[in-house]
Design a protein around this motif. Structure first.
Motif, PDB file in Angstrom:
ATOM      1  N   VAL A   1       0.845  -1.198   0.000  1.00 51.66           N
ATOM      2  CA  VAL A   1       0.000   0.000   0.000  1.00 51.66           C
ATOM      3  C   VAL A   1       0.881   1.250   0.000  1.00 51.66           C
ATOM      4  O   VAL A   1       0.622   2.208  -0.735  1.00 51.66           O
ATOM      5  CB  VAL A   1      -0.967   0.000   1.202  1.00 51.66           C
ATOM      6  N   VAL A   2       1.928   1.238   0.795  1.00 53.68           N
ATOM      7  CA  VAL A   2       2.863   2.361   0.859  1.00 53.68           C
ATOM      8  C   VAL A   2       3.478   2.593  -0.518  1.00 53.68           C
ATOM      9  O   VAL A   2       3.521   3.722  -1.021  1.00 53.68           O
ATOM     10  CB  VAL A   2       3.958   2.100   1.918  1.00 53.68           C
ATOM     11  N   GLU A   3       3.937   1.522  -1.139  1.00 50.36           N
ATOM     12  CA  GLU A   3       4.591   1.638  -2.438  1.00 50.36           C
ATOM     13  C   GLU A   3       3.595   2.058  -3.526  1.00 50.36           C
ATOM     14  O   GLU A   3       3.930   2.871  -4.396  1.00 50.36           O
ATOM     15  CB  GLU A   3       5.277   0.325  -2.788  1.00 50.36           C
ATOM     16  N   ALA A   4       2.379   1.541  -3.478  1.00 46.05           N
ATOM     17  CA  ALA A   4       1.370   1.920  -4.473  1.00 46.05           C
ATOM     18  C   ALA A   4       0.976   3.385  -4.313  1.00 46.05           C
ATOM     19  O   ALA A   4       0.733   4.081  -5.307  1.00 46.05           O
ATOM     20  CB  ALA A   4       0.143   1.016  -4.353  1.00 46.05           C
ATOM     21  N   THR A   5       0.914   3.856  -3.081  1.00 46.35           N
ATOM     22  CA  THR A   5       0.593   5.257  -2.837  1.00 46.35           C
ATOM     23  C   THR A   5       1.670   6.155  -3.426  1.00 46.35           C
ATOM     24  O   THR A   5       1.375   7.142  -4.105  1.00 46.35           O
ATOM     25  CB  THR A   5       0.421   5.519  -1.327  1.00 46.35           C
ATOM     26  N   GLN A   6       2.921   5.815  -3.201  1.00 44.45           N
ATOM     27  CA  GLN A   6       4.015   6.621  -3.752  1.00 44.45           C
ATOM     28  C   GLN A   6       4.032   6.533  -5.275  1.00 44.45           C
ATOM     29  O   GLN A   6       4.260   7.543  -5.961  1.00 44.45           O
ATOM     30  CB  GLN A   6       5.363   6.183  -3.174  1.00 44.45           C
ATOM     31  N   ALA A   7       3.753   5.368  -5.819  1.00 44.92           N
ATOM     32  CA  ALA A   7       3.706   5.214  -7.281  1.00 44.92           C
ATOM     33  C   ALA A   7       2.573   6.061  -7.867  1.00 44.92           C
ATOM     34  O   ALA A   7       2.726   6.657  -8.942  1.00 44.92           O
ATOM     35  CB  ALA A   7       3.543   3.746  -7.658  1.00 44.92           C
ATOM     36  N   SER A   8       1.443   6.143  -7.176  1.00 49.78           N
ATOM     37  CA  SER A   8       0.337   6.994  -7.631  1.00 49.78           C
ATOM     38  C   SER A   8       0.761   8.455  -7.628  1.00 49.78           C
ATOM     39  O   SER A   8       0.486   9.200  -8.580  1.00 49.78           O
ATOM     40  CB  SER A   8      -0.888   6.806  -6.737  1.00 49.78           C
ATOM     41  N   HIS A   9       1.413   8.877  -6.577  1.00 48.84           N
ATOM     42  CA  HIS A   9       1.943  10.239  -6.474  1.00 48.84           C
ATOM     43  C   HIS A   9       2.802  10.547  -7.697  1.00 48.84           C
ATOM     44  O   HIS A   9       2.600  11.549  -8.392  1.00 48.84           O
ATOM     45  CB  HIS A   9       2.758  10.350  -5.179  1.00 48.84           C
ATOM     46  N   ASP A  10       3.738   9.663  -7.981  1.00 49.02           N
ATOM     47  CA  ASP A  10       4.668   9.894  -9.084  1.00 49.02           C
ATOM     48  C   ASP A  10       3.949   9.926 -10.428  1.00 49.02           C
ATOM     49  O   ASP A  10       4.185  10.809 -11.245  1.00 49.02           O
ATOM     50  CB  ASP A  10       5.756   8.825  -9.079  1.00 49.02           C
ATOM     51  N   ALA A  11       3.050   8.974 -10.645  1.00 45.11           N
ATOM     52  CA  ALA A  11       2.344   8.899 -11.929  1.00 45.11           C
ATOM     53  C   ALA A  11       1.432  10.101 -12.135  1.00 45.11           C
ATOM     54  O   ALA A  11       1.400  10.679 -13.230  1.00 45.11           O
ATOM     55  CB  ALA A  11       1.539   7.603 -12.010  1.00 45.11           C
ATOM     56  N   LEU A  12       0.710  10.502 -11.111  1.00 44.75           N
ATOM     57  CA  LEU A  12      -0.229  11.619 -11.261  1.00 44.75           C
ATOM     58  C   LEU A  12       0.482  12.939 -11.537  1.00 44.75           C
ATOM     59  O   LEU A  12      -0.103  13.847 -12.128  1.00 44.75           O
ATOM     60  CB  LEU A  12      -1.110  11.742 -10.017  1.00 44.75           C
ATOM     61  N   LEU A  13       1.729  13.029 -11.131  1.00 45.87           N
ATOM     62  CA  LEU A  13       2.475  14.266 -11.363  1.00 45.87           C
ATOM     63  C   LEU A  13       3.338  14.219 -12.619  1.00 45.87           C
ATOM     64  O   LEU A  13       3.622  15.267 -13.205  1.00 45.87           O
ATOM     65  CB  LEU A  13       3.365  14.569 -10.152  1.00 45.87           C
ATOM     66  N   GLN A  14       3.748  13.025 -13.042  1.00 45.81           N
ATOM     67  CA  GLN A  14       4.745  12.941 -14.106  1.00 45.81           C
ATOM     68  C   GLN A  14       4.242  12.384 -15.426  1.00 45.81           C
ATOM     69  O   GLN A  14       4.829  12.678 -16.470  1.00 45.81           O
ATOM     70  CB  GLN A  14       5.931  12.099 -13.626  1.00 45.81           C
ATOM     71  N   GLN A  15       3.198  11.581 -15.413  1.00 44.43           N
ATOM     72  CA  GLN A  15       2.719  10.997 -16.663  1.00 44.43           C
ATOM     73  C   GLN A  15       2.224  12.112 -17.585  1.00 44.43           C
ATOM     74  O   GLN A  15       1.493  12.990 -17.147  1.00 44.43           O
ATOM     75  CB  GLN A  15       1.575  10.004 -16.401  1.00 44.43           C
ATOM     76  N   PRO A  16       2.601  12.049 -18.850  1.00 44.01           N
ATOM     77  CA  PRO A  16       2.138  13.082 -19.781  1.00 44.01           C
ATOM     78  C   PRO A  16       0.609  13.077 -19.908  1.00 44.01           C
ATOM     79  O   PRO A  16      -0.002  12.014 -19.994  1.00 44.01           O
ATOM     80  CB  PRO A  16       2.777  12.684 -21.113  1.00 44.01           C
ATOM     81  N   VAL A  17       0.035  14.259 -19.880  1.00 48.07           N
ATOM     82  CA  VAL A  17      -1.403  14.438 -20.075  1.00 48.07           C
ATOM     83  C   VAL A  17      -1.572  15.623 -21.008  1.00 48.07           C
ATOM     84  O   VAL A  17      -1.078  16.718 -20.720  1.00 48.07           O
ATOM     85  CB  VAL A  17      -2.141  14.720 -18.739  1.00 48.07           C
ATOM     86  N   ASP A  18      -2.271  15.401 -22.101  1.00 47.02           N
ATOM     87  CA  ASP A  18      -2.530  16.469 -23.062  1.00 47.02           C
ATOM     88  C   ASP A  18      -3.218  17.650 -22.392  1.00 47.02           C
ATOM     89  O   ASP A  18      -4.276  17.483 -21.779  1.00 47.02           O
ATOM     90  CB  ASP A  18      -3.447  15.938 -24.169  1.00 47.02           C
ATOM     91  N   GLY A  19      -2.588  18.812 -22.457  1.00 42.86           N
ATOM     92  CA  GLY A  19      -3.212  20.020 -21.933  1.00 42.86           C
ATOM     93  C   GLY A  19      -3.005  20.268 -20.456  1.00 42.86           C
ATOM     94  O   GLY A  19      -3.565  21.223 -19.911  1.00 42.86           O
ATOM     95  N   LEU A  20      -2.198  19.430 -19.798  1.00 39.52           N
ATOM     96  CA  LEU A  20      -1.977  19.592 -18.351  1.00 39.52           C
ATOM     97  C   LEU A  20      -0.514  19.297 -18.050  1.00 39.52           C
ATOM     98  O   LEU A  20      -0.102  18.145 -17.979  1.00 39.52           O
ATOM     99  CB  LEU A  20      -2.900  18.647 -17.573  1.00 39.52           C
ATOM    100  N   SER A  21       0.273  20.352 -17.875  1.00 40.83           N
ATOM    101  CA  SER A  21       1.704  20.175 -17.638  1.00 40.83           C
ATOM    102  C   SER A  21       1.968  19.643 -16.224  1.00 40.83           C
ATOM    103  O   SER A  21       1.158  19.830 -15.314  1.00 40.83           O
ATOM    104  CB  SER A  21       2.448  21.505 -17.824  1.00 40.83           C
ATOM    105  N   SER A  22       3.106  19.015 -16.080  1.00 41.10           N
ATOM    106  CA  SER A  22       3.530  18.562 -14.746  1.00 41.10           C
ATOM    107  C   SER A  22       3.674  19.753 -13.807  1.00 41.10           C
ATOM    108  O   SER A  22       3.319  19.677 -12.633  1.00 41.10           O
ATOM    109  CB  SER A  22       4.849  17.788 -14.828  1.00 41.10           C
ATOM    110  N   ASP A  23       4.205  20.857 -14.325  1.00 44.19           N
ATOM    111  CA  ASP A  23       4.382  22.049 -13.489  1.00 44.19           C
ATOM    112  C   ASP A  23       3.049  22.562 -12.961  1.00 44.19           C
ATOM    113  O   ASP A  23       2.926  22.914 -11.787  1.00 44.19           O
ATOM    114  CB  ASP A  23       5.085  23.159 -14.270  1.00 44.19           C
ATOM    115  N   ASP A  24       2.034  22.611 -13.830  1.00 44.19           N
ATOM    116  CA  ASP A  24       0.731  23.067 -13.354  1.00 44.19           C
ATOM    117  C   ASP A  24       0.137  22.092 -12.353  1.00 44.19           C
ATOM    118  O   ASP A  24      -0.521  22.505 -11.392  1.00 44.19           O
ATOM    119  CB  ASP A  24      -0.232  23.314 -14.526  1.00 44.19           C
TER     120      ASP A  24
END
Length: 163
Positions: free
Chosen positions: A34-57
């Protein structure tokens, strides 16, 4: 068992003030997946490319949500990630104000995150993939904030009992 590096990057451990060797840290590590999945979610939600939504924003939104939720340690975490980002000087999107408004609504009163709130994001120029990713980020932040608050409350309770 997670390696030492994963311990160093676990945001919730740091924000809640957990350290290897204390009972609360051990209790949380009992469910390491659970700890590792939570951290992986954090990383993915901030770093995975999303059209129209920068990581910085996304980092700007995360810092904002944590600030309005009264979690300065987490807000500083997201601000530090933004400052260290390779494109950290990237100007914010013209839609950032709408994103912050949406995040505020979802954080303060999720019932208000209705069709009108989503339409405001569309008018600001966000497409469906960006809107979904933004809502997922805010939902994750809500979870993260609650876990940190719960761990801090447990720590405070344990300290009080020890007295």
């Amino acid at each position: 068992m997670p390696d030492e590096r994963s311990e160093d990057i676990d945001v919730i451990h740091r924000a809640a003030g957990l350290a290897p060797g204390d009972a609360l840290h051990a209790a949380r590590r009992f469910r390491a997946k659970v700890v590792e999945a939570t951290q992986a979610s954090h990383d993915a939600l901030l770093q995975q490319p999303v059209d129209g939504l920068s990581s910085d924003d996304r980092l700007r939104v995360a810092a904002h949500v944590c600030t309005i939720a009264g979690a300065p340690m987490l807000a500083r975490h997201y601000e530090a990630l933004l400052a260290a980002a390779p494109e950290g000087d990237t100007p914010s999107s013209p839609a950032l104000a709408a994103m912050l408004d949406f995040a505020t609504v979802l954080t303060s009163d999720p019932r208000e995150g209705d069709r009108a709130a989503i339409e405001a994001l569309r008018r600001a120029g966000l497409g469906d993939p960006a809107i979904v990713a933004l809502a997922q980020l805010v939902a994750f932040l809500s979870y993260q904030l609650r876990v940190v608050a719960g761990l801090q409350a447990m720590r405070a309770g344990a300290t009080e009992i020890a007295r």
